[in-house]
Design a protein around this motif. Structure first.
Motif: not given
Length: 245
Positions: A135-155
């Motif tokens: 079970i890998n714990i991802g994030s909503k950041a993997a679904l929706d890019p947001y301002l200020g999240g470029s590095g975390y979104n990419a990861a």
């Protein structure tokens, strides 16, 4: 520390990385209540020990960004039935034009390569289980890019691709392991404290006035996925608080 296949006191063994606090600690407790022997792993051994003592599990220091640490950890495990790749995090809110590459490197090394290191090291044990589950714990950041999240979104986008490919590879493997991704939305933990370099006021502001999830909500999803029969593979789950779009 050695958890063995022949240890009569052990039924099923779960490994939870990032298990010293937040979602990891809550998941360890939920799994222990379901009868798993839980190996909690993280860098903060003092906090890990407290979690392990509370649930009757085993605490082992682990830095997922350090291959030697991962190798040593894996060498002490003779049995693994479930791996919860929870170690991760975000640092910084700089836009791409001002990207701090050290923060980007840390996020990729922890969220993506950390998952690769631990999964690769424990995959033989998971296959030997016959009912192995990742079970890998991802994030909503993997679904929706947001301002200020470029590095975390990419990861987290990277982790999502890795998770999907791992499942496809395991479908073709002789003793294939099930693979699930859980993508939480806004969960009130110390996650934002790391992102804001320990600034408690800024971290609190992320959650104030909002209806947030708590770590136990995600832990219950992890527990449920792990409770299903081996024929069932939950591909992915997106879990949001009611007021998050």
């Amino acid at each position: 520390m050695m958890i063995t296949m022949t240890d009569s006191s052990v039924s099923r063994v779960a490994v939870v990385t990032g298990g010293s606090a937040g979602i990891g600690a809550a998941a360890a407790e939920a799994l222990a209540h379901d009868g798993w022997h839980v190996v909690v792993a993280a860098r903060r051994l003092d906090k890990l020990t407290a979690v392990a003592e509370r649930i009757g599990g085993t605490a082992v220091e682990l830095d997922v960004t350090d291959q030697a640490s991962v190798d040593s950890f894996a060498a002490g495990l003779d049995r693994v039935d479930l791996l919860v790749n929870n170690a991760g995090g975000a640092r910084g809110l700089e836009p791409l034009a001002e990207a701090d590459l050290e923060k980007w490197q840390w996020m990729y090394d922890t969220n993506v390569l950390g998952t690769v290191r631990v999964t690769r090291a424990l995959l033989p044990r998971l296959r030997e289980s016959g009912e192995g589950l990742i079970i890998n714990i991802g994030s909503k950041a993997a679904l929706d890019p947001y301002l200020g999240g470029s590095g975390y979104n990419a990861a987290k986008f990277g982790l999502k691709a890795l998770t999907r490919v791992t499942r496809l590879e395991e479908i073709d493997a002789a003793a294939g392991v099930r693979v699930t991704e859980i993508d939480p939305g806004r969960v009130a933990t110390d996650f934002s404290l790391m992102r804001f370099d320990g600034d408690e006021a800024r971290a609190r502001a992320v959650y104030e006035g909002k209806e947030n999830l708590v770590a136990e909500d995600i832990a219950e999803a992890i527990r449920w996925v792990a409770s299903l029969p081996p024929r069932v593979n939950i591909d992915s789950m997106n879990i949001m608080p009611r007021d998050q779009g």
